[in-house]
Scaffold this motif. Sequence first.
Motif, PDB file in Angstrom:
ATOM      1  N   GLY A 158      10.190   6.147   5.169  1.00  0.00           N
ATOM      2  CA  GLY A 158      10.173   6.932   6.107  1.00  0.00           C
ATOM      3  C   GLY A 158       9.547   8.453   5.848  1.00  0.00           C
ATOM      4  N   VAL A 159       8.451   8.313   5.019  1.00  0.00           N
ATOM      5  CA  VAL A 159       7.663   9.440   4.759  1.00  0.00           C
ATOM      6  C   VAL A 159       6.268   9.193   4.949  1.00  0.00           C
ATOM      7  N   GLN A 160       5.458   9.995   4.919  1.00  0.00           N
ATOM      8  CA  GLN A 160       4.072   9.689   4.914  1.00  0.00           C
ATOM      9  C   GLN A 160       3.379   9.123   3.871  1.00  0.00           C
ATOM     10  N   LYS A 161       2.009   8.510   3.943  1.00  0.00           N
ATOM     11  CA  LYS A 161       1.375   8.065   2.891  1.00  0.00           C
ATOM     12  C   LYS A 161       1.003   9.080   1.872  1.00  0.00           C
ATOM     13  N   THR A 221      14.752  11.456  -2.464  1.00  0.00           N
ATOM     14  CA  THR A 221      13.597  10.600  -1.885  1.00  0.00           C
ATOM     15  C   THR A 221      13.360   9.424  -2.974  1.00  0.00           C
ATOM     16  N   ILE A 222      13.260   9.731  -4.719  1.00  0.00           N
ATOM     17  CA  ILE A 222      13.110   9.151  -5.347  1.00  0.00           C
ATOM     18  C   ILE A 222      14.088   7.439  -5.291  1.00  0.00           C
ATOM     19  N   LEU A 223      15.345   7.773  -4.970  1.00  0.00           N
ATOM     20  CA  LEU A 223      16.207   6.836  -4.749  1.00  0.00           C
ATOM     21  C   LEU A 223      15.981   5.807  -3.507  1.00  0.00           C
ATOM     22  N   LYS A 224      15.383   6.710  -2.650  1.00  0.00           N
ATOM     23  CA  LYS A 224      14.970   5.684  -1.367  1.00  0.00           C
ATOM     24  C   LYS A 224      13.457   5.005  -1.693  1.00  0.00           C
ATOM     25  N   THR A 232       0.788  -1.314  -0.049  1.00  0.00           N
ATOM     26  CA  THR A 232      -0.049  -0.061   0.024  1.00  0.00           C
ATOM     27  C   THR A 232       0.930   1.236   0.039  1.00  0.00           C
ATOM     28  N   GLN A 233       0.277   2.365  -0.325  1.00  0.00           N
ATOM     29  CA  GLN A 233       1.213   3.553  -0.080  1.00  0.00           C
ATOM     30  C   GLN A 233       1.497   3.777   1.251  1.00  0.00           C
ATOM     31  N   GLU A 234       0.898   3.468   2.274  1.00  0.00           N
ATOM     32  CA  GLU A 234       1.171   3.466   3.721  1.00  0.00           C
ATOM     33  C   GLU A 234       2.454   2.640   3.883  1.00  0.00           C
ATOM     34  N   GLN A 235       2.273   1.536   3.422  1.00  0.00           N
ATOM     35  CA  GLN A 235       3.598   0.531   3.667  1.00  0.00           C
ATOM     36  C   GLN A 235       4.828   1.160   3.169  1.00  0.00           C
ATOM     37  N   SER A 265       1.527   9.348  -2.310  1.00  0.00           N
ATOM     38  CA  SER A 265       0.477   9.407  -3.139  1.00  0.00           C
ATOM     39  C   SER A 265       0.775  10.687  -4.173  1.00  0.00           C
ATOM     40  N   LYS A 266       1.368  11.715  -3.582  1.00  0.00           N
ATOM     41  CA  LYS A 266       1.819  12.963  -4.408  1.00  0.00           C
ATOM     42  C   LYS A 266       2.907  12.235  -5.305  1.00  0.00           C
TER      43      LYS A 266
END
Length: 110
Positions: A64-67, A84-87, A55-58, A71-72
Amino acid sequence: MDTPKEKMKMMTLDQMKDKHIGEVGTKDRDKYEFDLKLEVLGEMIKSARKERQLTQEQLGELVGVQKSQISKLERNAKNVTIETILKVFRALKANIKFSVELKDEDFKVA
């Protein structure tokens, strides 16, 4: 009005982009191509996440970011850092290949 004898002129996609957006190398065309690549990047992230049944949340927890940030990112990758993309791709265990073009040279980072 066109007569049946008059034929519609056929154009390739590149010809249509040249005509309506601008030729390759122009500011408008470069922006269009960049935005299109970012849209595709968001779709790739979404597809990889779904393939891994996350899921987006998982995925957000793994990164280490919010769902909401996941989504964004899937909808619009414009306002995100490369870090962030690499993570995200690391969390998805995806192979990453970037191509950076500087003047007349290509650099590939894996």
